[in-house]
Structure formats: structure tokens, C-alpha cells
Motif scaffolding. Structure first.
Motif, PDB file in Angstrom:
ATOM      1  N   LEU A 127       0.439  -1.115  -0.231  1.00  0.00           N
ATOM      2  CA  LEU A 127      -0.260  -0.254   0.116  1.00  0.00           C
ATOM      3  C   LEU A 127       0.649   1.068   0.438  1.00  0.00           C
ATOM      4  O   LEU A 127       0.739   2.108  -0.967  1.00  0.00           O
ATOM      5  CB  LEU A 127      -0.825  -0.120   1.144  1.00  0.00           C
ATOM      6  N   ALA A 159       2.653   1.703  -3.962  1.00  0.00           N
ATOM      7  CA  ALA A 159       1.625   2.530  -4.497  1.00  0.00           C
ATOM      8  C   ALA A 159       1.443   3.838  -3.945  1.00  0.00           C
ATOM      9  O   ALA A 159       1.176   5.066  -4.812  1.00  0.00           O
ATOM     10  CB  ALA A 159       0.479   1.233  -4.090  1.00  0.00           C
ATOM     11  N   TRP A 160       1.269   4.299  -3.256  1.00  0.00           N
ATOM     12  CA  TRP A 160       1.382   5.094  -2.569  1.00  0.00           C
ATOM     13  C   TRP A 160       2.322   6.891  -3.276  1.00  0.00           C
ATOM     14  O   TRP A 160       2.121   7.143  -3.572  1.00  0.00           O
ATOM     15  CB  TRP A 160       1.179   5.950  -0.896  1.00  0.00           C
ATOM     16  N   GLU A 174       2.015   6.905  -6.510  1.00  0.00           N
ATOM     17  CA  GLU A 174       1.441   7.809  -7.272  1.00  0.00           C
ATOM     18  C   GLU A 174       1.439   9.714  -6.678  1.00  0.00           C
ATOM     19  O   GLU A 174       0.995  10.389  -7.560  1.00  0.00           O
ATOM     20  CB  GLU A 174      -0.312   7.219  -7.004  1.00  0.00           C
ATOM     21  N   ARG A 175       1.604   9.076  -5.455  1.00  0.00           N
ATOM     22  CA  ARG A 175       2.039  10.649  -5.031  1.00  0.00           C
ATOM     23  C   ARG A 175       3.525  11.036  -4.267  1.00  0.00           C
ATOM     24  O   ARG A 175       3.796  11.049  -3.041  1.00  0.00           O
ATOM     25  CB  ARG A 175       0.233  11.296  -3.876  1.00  0.00           C
ATOM     26  N   LEU A 181       4.366  13.414  -1.102  1.00  0.00           N
ATOM     27  CA  LEU A 181       3.138  13.093   0.028  1.00  0.00           C
ATOM     28  C   LEU A 181       4.236  12.345   0.891  1.00  0.00           C
ATOM     29  O   LEU A 181       4.073  11.853   0.389  1.00  0.00           O
ATOM     30  CB  LEU A 181       2.397  13.002  -0.175  1.00  0.00           C
ATOM     31  N   ASP A 182       3.974  13.131   1.948  1.00  0.00           N
ATOM     32  CA  ASP A 182       5.354  11.825   3.253  1.00  0.00           C
ATOM     33  C   ASP A 182       4.110  10.861   3.751  1.00  0.00           C
ATOM     34  O   ASP A 182       3.655  11.180   4.835  1.00  0.00           O
ATOM     35  CB  ASP A 182       5.638  12.647   3.762  1.00  0.00           C
ATOM     36  N   VAL A 183       4.278   9.838   2.770  1.00  0.00           N
ATOM     37  CA  VAL A 183       3.499   9.064   3.463  1.00  0.00           C
ATOM     38  C   VAL A 183       3.672   8.157   4.472  1.00  0.00           C
ATOM     39  O   VAL A 183       2.607   6.891   4.950  1.00  0.00           O
ATOM     40  CB  VAL A 183       2.261   8.733   2.684  1.00  0.00           C
TER      41      VAL A 183
END
Lengths: 174, 174
Positions: B14, B17-18, B21-22, B25-27
Motif C-alpha cells: 500500500l 503504491a502511494w 502515485e503521490r 506526499l510523506d506517507v
DNA sequence: GGAGAATATCTCGACATCAAGATAAATTGG
DNA sequence: CCAATTTATCTTGATGTCGAGATATTCTCC
């Protein structure tokens, strides 16, 4: 060496009570797993609050993010979605129905499998989920301020270890 | 020093994938908090399975254990129970109704406050919850085999830190 | 290429939960 | 000692989820 804790949480009280009532049992697993459950519970509430700012319910966000992070064309089967969100198929059908009704996703027949369907994010759905995701990250960062970067990584690693047995095998719930 | 992980969990996928895609951003908060949510979800299922052996639902167990660990005479008010279980008052009323119907608890007027009620464990309730609790601990210990004793304590401490802000203040849900 | 098994999704009924409001009793302040 | 507020519990209606089963399509393999 003494690891003094700033204050008690509810699980400290819970464990102390069990040790009083059942001194014959080793209740140490609760120190980890009850905290996971309770924290998750609190997280749900915090998330719900974060999403109302963007007119989204938690369940909507869960489905939309799964589509969003799959990348263009933001399209997944209901089966993939239910595996991503850990809900049953009946629940997912219902969710897709409602997301379709509110214009956030559309349903298309799968060209490669006539049993199948593909769920696709609409432009509106994409905008909403991106906005909500940024808001969520901001809130989550606040929840983690008590931990340093190093501690966060350590925590992630430990949780990872517990999660692998579940995610490595299939995943259930159909 | 390299902390190589045995294999991936769903959150690794997950997060990857983020990041694709982004990338703006710091996920990293997801590394911790999504794991908490997902692990809790899996835990719920494991617990449910453990309780069926003892003819109990998870929600029944939650209420009965709160009473059990309060000690003799195994008696708490609905208000205390809802704070212990993080559910709303309407839910608790419903739960007490059903537990009463199945003979696991009884309701008594509170002698010190005529608005109040006290919920008391029956002998049957006590037997059931004790048996189920032993079973639960056994299962939970299995889920933790991947971690050494030291790691379990570290994990408990880190979770504690995240939990304190929630449990120190009031707790909500009335 | 056809029968049986597996897979993908949907339908439907039961049920637990929540949120808001109703009721009743206790507490507080003037 | 009364009115207003707070506290404790219960009631009600809406809703989301689950679980089991139905339907349709694809896969397996003889």
C-alpha cells in the motif's frame, strides 16, 4: 534501568485488574494486543472526524483510496477491492452501489471476463479522495507526535512482523 | 546495519503504491497507523474464532470480561461498562438486554443512586468468561510468537505512548 | 468438447451499532 | 428549598455489515 512511563493508559489498568483477579494467568499478550484493538478504535474516530471535512464517510474513503493508489485508470474489480478493504462481498456490492449513486465511481463490464466488473474512479471521486487523503495524513502525523522518527520506524517494523502471517496467506472473508 | 524484512505485508504494498502515485506526499504515518488498523481487523477475526469454541460472541466477551476483572461481586454500572468497551449507551443497553436474556448477567437497581443500575455476572457468566479468557490468551500468545519477549515489551511501550493522549482525557461516546 | 469445480459478483434477511432524543433522578446555586 | 443543570439509562429509527445462497461465467482435465 527504569522505564518510567509518563502516565497510565486504559490497558495498564486493565492488565493490573486481571493480575489481581487471575494471578495464575500470564496476561502479557494483552499488553500488546489490547492496545492494538483500542488504538484502532480511537483511530477510527479520529479518521471519521477528519473525513467529515471533506464530505466523506470512512468506508467511502477506504474504497476510493484503494482505487486511487492503483494508478491510472483508477480501476479495480470488486474482488480486488474487498481484498484491499477486508470486507465481505455483500458489503462491497453495497458500497459500490452507494458510491455510484453519489457519482464518485462508475461500474463497467470487464472486457476480459464476462463474470467480472471494473469499478472506476470519476473525476469527482479523484478530487475528493486526494483532498481527504492530505487531510488524513495531517491528522495522523499529529497522532504520532509522541514518537520520534526512529521510534516510529521501530514500531512499524514490530507491527510488520505481526502482520506478515496474515497477509502472506490468503486473507479470507468472501 | 540492515534491517531486512522476511517478506512484505499488505501495508508495504500500500505504501509503495502511494509513493508511486503521490511522490509529493510523506506517507510514512501509514507505516504505523494503517498497520494498527489492519492488525486490529485481523485480530477481531481471530478472536471471533476463539470465542465460538465457548459459545460467546466478541461483544459478549467484552462486556463479561469488564465485569470479571472488576472483582467480586462482579458488578458494574452500564456507564462504567460503556467506558470500558468504547461503545455508545444505546449499544450497551442492547447488549445488557441480550446478556440478561441468555442468563449471563442480571440487572439490579443501584442502592445508592435511583437513576442507576448495576449489572452483575451470574455463575454461568463467570464460568463462561473464565473459560473463554484462557482460550483467548492461548490464541493471542500464538499470534505473538514472531516476537521475542523483549520485542513484545518494546512494542507495548510504543503503543502505550500513542494511547495515553486518548485515555488520559475523557474518552467520548455518550 | 463437455462435465464438474472454481471463481466473480450480486441478492437478501438478520442483526449490531450509532446518534439523537426521551425520561428520570441527583446535584448545584441562589 | 426550588429551578436549572448535570448525570444515568433507555428508546427509537436509520444504516452498514455479515453470512449464506443464487446466478453466471470461466477453468480444468479427462
Amino acid at each position: 534501568m527504569s522505564h518510567s512511563r509518563a502516565s497510565e493508559d486504559e490497558v495498564d489498568r486493565l492488565v493490573a485488574a486481571w493480575r489481581q483477579e487471575r494471578p495464575d494467568l500470564d496476561v502479557s499478550p494483552l499488553e500488546v494486543l489490547s492496545r492494538v484493538s483500542r488504538l484502532s478504535r480511537h483511530l477510527d474516530r479520529a479518521r471519521r472526524a477528519a473525513f467529515t471535512e471533506h464530505d466523506l464517510e470512512s468506508w467511502e474513503f477506504d474504497v476510493l483510496t484503494a482505487l486511487r493508489r492503483s494508478g491510472k485508470p483508477y480501476e479495480l474489480s470488486p474482488g480486488a477491492l474487498l481484498r484491499a478493504t477486508l470486507v465481505t462481498s455483500g458489503t462491497m456490492t453495497n458500497r459500490i452501489d452507494r458510491l455510484t449513486a453519489s457519482g464518485l465511481v462508475t461500474r463497467h463490464p470487464d472486457p476480459e471476463d464476462r463474470r467480472g466488473v471494473l469499478v472506476r474512479l470519476t473525476t469527482l471521486g479523484l478530487e475528493r479522495v486526494d483532498a481527504a487523503f492530505v487531510g488524513l495524513l495531517r491528522r495522523e502525523r499529529e497522532l504520532l507526535v509522541g514518537l520520534g522518527e526512529r521510534e516510529q520506524r521501530a514500531l512499524a517494523t514490530l507491527l510488520h512482523t505481526l502482520l506478515v502471517p496474515f497477509d502472506a496467506s490468503d486473507g479470507g472473508a468472501h
